[in-house]
Design an enzyme around this catalytic site. Structure first.
Site, PDB file in Angstrom:
ATOM      1  N   LEU A 226      35.897  42.046  35.230  1.00 29.87           N
ATOM      2  CA  LEU A 226      36.247  40.674  35.558  1.00 29.87           C
ATOM      3  C   LEU A 226      37.488  40.214  34.802  1.00 29.87           C
ATOM      4  O   LEU A 226      37.531  40.251  33.572  1.00 29.87           O
ATOM      5  CB  LEU A 226      35.066  39.742  35.258  1.00 29.87           C
ATOM      6  N   ASP A 227      38.505  39.785  35.564  1.00 28.36           N
ATOM      7  CA  ASP A 227      39.740  39.230  35.015  1.00 28.36           C
ATOM      8  C   ASP A 227      40.468  40.188  34.075  1.00 28.36           C
ATOM      9  O   ASP A 227      41.214  39.768  33.196  1.00 28.36           O
ATOM     10  CB  ASP A 227      39.459  37.906  34.279  1.00 28.36           C
ATOM     11  N   GLU A 228      40.271  41.490  34.252  1.00 29.34           N
ATOM     12  CA  GLU A 228      40.918  42.472  33.381  1.00 29.34           C
ATOM     13  C   GLU A 228      41.709  43.512  34.164  1.00 29.34           C
ATOM     14  O   GLU A 228      42.047  44.566  33.638  1.00 29.34           O
ATOM     15  CB  GLU A 228      39.869  43.160  32.499  1.00 29.34           C
TER      16      GLU A 228
END
Length: 283
Positions: A226-228
């Site tokens: 997530l979000d990486e």
């Protein structure tokens, strides 16, 4: 006078001597005039990346045929794209419209080379905006019980509309690992740059309460982490004690919209190549 066509050629492969010479020779064979060329050798991965803009009186088939032997010799990931063909893009949104509006406005004015055949949302709040721009709006509600069916419906739309890129323009749902894998390298997300310091609801208000001096946004490819995912673009702006929390929110929306539009533009122009968990951006 013979008419010419414009193409973008992108490639990546293990770095070794002779790549540029071989590619240039193949382009000359196809009658190409090189109008822009950028290259990069990654010291971390040992990979070579190249983006070339060309004009030629020959068609795409002739260009592919000229490059095919070079691609086989160097084991390239090779792409040839017509420069004037807009990228077919599906945009996903929820309730906040700043990022969606920026993309649709720039597409309409001709500054963003995408074509948007459909917008998907888990809420109805932004349907009037889609109607204003004349883009079909598909409402797909998402609950824990319907998440799998909702994602299956999304993939049906991706296939039905020949979608090449999915943009999460403040779409406030976490995608499943399976969906992330299905869209690998062709889905872009935007989020504020406070992570991981200010997670959850009202991050700008949290940042205001802590007296931050910089706010910003990150546009990246979607992955199961997530979000990486690999970062395409980031932007920051300075703030100070005189700003209110509401001004933080407004400034944050502006920077999010700009950052996402830049990332989508560079992807659509074939300027972004993946180098493992990093990106090479020929901007």
């Amino acid at each position: 006078m013979t008419s010419t066509q414009n193409f973008i050629v992108t490639l990546s492969c293990a770095d070794r001597p002779g790549i540029v010479h071989a590619v240039s020779g193949a382009l000359l064979q196809a009658g190409c005039n090189i109008t822009e060329s950028q290259q990069f050798e990654s010291p971390e991965s040992g990979a070579f990346f190249m983006r070339v803009a060309v004009s030629t009186p020959e068609g795409e088939d002739a260009l592919n045929a000229a490059l095919a032997p070079v691609s086989r010799e160097f084991r390239m990931n090779l792409g040839v794209y017509a420069e004037d063909r807009p990228l077919r893009t599906l945009i996903m949104c929820s309730k906040e419209g700043h990022a969606l509006n920026a993309l649709l406005f720039q597409q309409r004015t001709g500054t963003l080379p995408i074509e948007v055949p459909v917008i998907v949302s888990n809420h109805l709040d932004l349907k009037p905006m889609a109607d204003f721009y004349g883009v079909p709006f598909v409402h797909i509600p998402v609950t824990p019980a319907t998440k799998a069916d909702a994602e299956a419906r999304l993939l049906e739309l991706v296939a039905a509309h020949d979608i090449e890129l999915v943009v999460l323009a403040r779409y406030m749902q976490i995608l499943s690992d399976d969906l992330c894998r299905s869209l690998q390298g062709r889905a872009i997300n935007i989020h504020h740059s406070f992570l991981p310091s200010f997670k959850g609801a009202r991050p700008y208000h949290q940042a205001y309460a802590r007296g931050v001096k910089l706010i910003g946004a990150t546009a990246h490819y979607v992955t199961a982490d997530l979000d990486e995912g690999p970062i395409i673009e980031q932007e920051v702006i300075r703030v100070n004690h005189a700003r209110t929390a509401e001004q933080f929110v407004a400034m944050g929306r502006d920077v999010e919209a700009r950052t996402l539009a830049h990332a989508v533009q560079w992807h659509a122009q074939r300027r972004v190549l993946l180098d493992g968990h990093r990106t090479v951006v020929f901007n």
